[in-house]
Enzyme design. Structure first.
Site, PDB file in Angstrom:
ATOM      1  N   THR A  96      -4.283   6.608 -21.370  1.00 46.89           N
ATOM      2  CA  THR A  96      -4.240   5.195 -20.783  1.00 46.89           C
ATOM      3  C   THR A  96      -2.681   5.075 -21.455  1.00 46.89           C
ATOM      4  O   THR A  96      -2.041   5.633 -22.334  1.00 46.89           O
ATOM      5  CB  THR A  96      -5.282   4.591 -21.465  1.00 46.89           C
ATOM      6  N   TYR A 102       0.733  -1.154   0.087  1.00 42.80           N
ATOM      7  CA  TYR A 102      -0.109  -0.022   0.012  1.00 42.80           C
ATOM      8  C   TYR A 102       0.796   1.207  -0.201  1.00 42.80           C
ATOM      9  O   TYR A 102       1.969   1.278   0.780  1.00 42.80           O
ATOM     10  CB  TYR A 102      -0.765   0.121   1.001  1.00 42.80           C
ATOM     11  N   ASP A 157      -6.785  14.270 -24.694  1.00 37.37           N
ATOM     12  CA  ASP A 157      -6.930  12.954 -24.373  1.00 37.37           C
ATOM     13  C   ASP A 157      -6.425  12.118 -25.377  1.00 37.37           C
ATOM     14  O   ASP A 157      -6.895  11.825 -26.532  1.00 37.37           O
ATOM     15  CB  ASP A 157      -8.334  12.392 -24.165  1.00 37.37           C
ATOM     16  N   LYS A 170      -2.729   1.300 -25.020  1.00 32.90           N
ATOM     17  CA  LYS A 170      -3.147   0.971 -26.342  1.00 32.90           C
ATOM     18  C   LYS A 170      -1.921   1.177 -27.179  1.00 32.90           C
ATOM     19  O   LYS A 170      -1.001   0.193 -27.151  1.00 32.90           O
ATOM     20  CB  LYS A 170      -4.125   2.134 -26.644  1.00 32.90           C
ATOM     21  N   GLU A 194      -0.526   4.817  -0.405  1.00 34.77           N
ATOM     22  CA  GLU A 194      -1.087   6.100  -0.445  1.00 34.77           C
ATOM     23  C   GLU A 194      -0.341   7.364  -0.261  1.00 34.77           C
ATOM     24  O   GLU A 194       0.405   7.288   0.789  1.00 34.77           O
ATOM     25  CB  GLU A 194      -2.329   6.102   0.523  1.00 34.77           C
ATOM     26  N   ARG A 243      -2.623  -2.156 -18.446  1.00 32.31           N
ATOM     27  CA  ARG A 243      -3.722  -1.156 -18.506  1.00 32.31           C
ATOM     28  C   ARG A 243      -3.775  -0.197 -17.198  1.00 32.31           C
ATOM     29  O   ARG A 243      -3.445  -0.513 -16.011  1.00 32.31           O
ATOM     30  CB  ARG A 243      -4.838  -2.090 -17.836  1.00 32.31           C
TER      31      ARG A 243
HETATM   32  N1  DSN Z   1     -12.565   1.521 -24.754  1.00 31.66           N
HETATM   33  C1  DSN Z   1     -11.582   2.357 -25.159  1.00 31.66           C
HETATM   34  C2  DSN Z   1     -11.440   2.065 -26.715  1.00 31.66           C
HETATM   35  O1  DSN Z   1     -11.808   1.309 -27.262  1.00 31.66           O
HETATM   36  O2  DSN Z   1     -11.228   3.137 -27.556  1.00 31.66           O
HETATM   37  C3  DSN Z   1     -12.025   3.801 -24.855  1.00 31.66           C
HETATM   38  O3  DSN Z   1     -12.297   4.084 -23.660  1.00 31.66           O
END
Ligand code: DSN
Length: 429
Positions: A236, A59, A210, A239, A61, A245
């Site tokens: 994120t 942990y 974003d 991708k 925090e 993730r």
């Molecule tokens: N789930 C993502 C995507 O597939 O683009 C967006 O949040």
């Protein structure tokens, strides 16, 4: 049903054979299929290993040097490493690597810069935006007054499928949102961060880029960077960036305090340290020269695939792509997106059904499918392979229309044969 065992996980197999069998089945599925969902990828073995370590047990925090729990000698170093690598890779002054994923990261932005009931602005979900950019069914559209922009209607020759910056400016100056989001989930074209930045400054709004979908392309120099146009960059890490993730928020130093406070204690408790470690590894990988090659190859593959699809009579939103993503309107093929996506899945080609701009159909049964090249590029497929990919999609969509399951089965075996020649990172050989 007999499921294969997960060959790489002896302890898991011994302790929980049922769960291990499911992991093994997923390994086989990811190995045998052509994965075209543009927000997915294959992480490296190193990222996989980092995300499965004893860092899980801790942990933490707070932030490095300012924790509410002791025993942070190593965890602080892990988080500092991830932060330093994010700052260096993206050329930003501040990075927060703790958000659990993209939606919590975006919520933290609202918490930092807006009050409930304030006006916020983003691209409408059916136009290619994201739920968290103020769309009605999301908390961001319920707790804030979301105003939404879209893309131009009409033929590609008249800018159809592209953002209408006159509309964005007009809306921003009329509505005076606190926050403007640019970026989204189904945008096949380059995002003009400079144009959004100019509008946000005119309107007195915080501009949030974003870049979840294109973070890896930005890191690899295959898409322009939102620095210095955006006040905050949200992404994120799983991708095109090819990490675990998770998510990051980046900004100039002036916003550092507000962002950190919003993530913790505003929204989250302890960070997922095993994920922070895996993010650090992914950022290290993304800083290597080979990642630049990867990012450019993703775009080259998408452009080649788009050309091959156009040659087969497919209707592509905005007429093609500048990045990793292609949005196909299947209306002229007389097959709804969902029917096509499910048929392609049976043929070993994994896509998602998606709305297209001004879609007359509903989001759960839309007109389009969304595809992309990050995963196949991670396996080493190149532009010379895109004719085969387009051919399978074409045959699959035709088979979806006629209900020809035999044709789908033939495609599935052809796909598996090609995929076996391109081992996927992180999967057993
Ligand atoms: N789930 C993502 C995507 O597939 O683009 C967006 O949040």
């Amino acid at each position: 049903m007999t499921l294969p065992t997960a060959s790489n996980h002896p302890a898991l197999t011994a302790a929980d054979p049922e769960l291990a069998a499911l992991v093994g089945a997923e390994e086989r599925l990811q190995a045998d299929t052509l994965r075209l969902i543009p927000s997915e990828n294959y992480v490296s073995q190193a990222v996989l290993e980092a995300s499965g370590t004893v860092l899980q047990n801790k942990y933490s925090e707070g932030y490095p040097g300012r924790r509410y729990y002791e025993g942070q000698q190593n965890i602080d170093q892990v988080e500092l490493l991830a932060i330093a690598r994010a700052k260096a890779l993206f050329g930003v002054e501040h990075a927060n690597v703790q958000p659990y994923s993209g939606s919590p990261a975006n919520l933290a932005v609202y918490l930092a810069f807006a009050e409930p009931g304030d006006t916020v602005m983003g691209m409408a979900l059916p136009m290619g935006g994201h739920l968290t950019h103020g769309w009605g069914v999301s908390a961001t559209g319920k707790w804030f007054r979301g105003v939404q922009y879209g893309v131009r209607k009409g033929p590609i020759s008249e800018g159809g499928g592209l953002v209408d910056f006159d509309e964005v400016r007009e809306l921003a100056l009329k509505e005076r949102p606190k926050v403007i989001f640019c970026g989204g989930t189904a945008l096949p074209r380059t995002i003009d961060f400079a144009a959004f930045g100019e509008i946000a400054r005119e309107a007195g709004a915080v501009l949030v880029a974003d870049v979840a979908h294109i973070a890896g392309l930005i890191a690899g120099g295959a898409h322009p960077s939102p620095v210095p146009h955006a006040d905050v960059i949200s992404t994120t890490t799983h991708k095109t960036l090819r990490g675990p993730r998770g998510a990051m928020l980046m900004s100039r130093e002036e916003h550092a305090k507000a962002i950190d406070k919003a993530v913790f204690p505003g929204l989250q408790g302890g960070p997922h340290n095993q994920t922070t470690a895996a993010i650090a590894v992914a950022l290290h990988e993304a800083a290597q020269p080979s990642f630049r090659d990867y990012a450019h190859a993703v775009v080259a593959n998408a452009k080649a695939l788009a050309e091959e699809l156009l040659a087969r009579g497919f209707d592509l939103v905005s007429g093609g792509t500048d990045n990793h993503l292609i949005l196909m309107d299947l209306t002229p093929k007389d097959v709804p997106g969902k029917i096509a996506a499910k048929a392609l899945d049976r043929a070993g080609i994994v896509v998602n059904y998606n709305t297209v701009p001004y879609d007359p159909r509903k989001p759960f049964d839309p007109s389009g499918i969304r595809i992309g090249t990050p995963s196949l590029t991670s396996r080493g497929l190149g532009v010379q392979d895109m004719a085969a990919v387009a051919d399978w999609i074409d045959r699959g969509v035709t088979a979806a229309r006629s209900g020809d399951e035999d044709a789908l089965a033939v495609i599935r075996s052809e796909v598996a044969a090609l995929m076996s020649a391109f081992p996927a990172p992180g999967l057993p050989a």
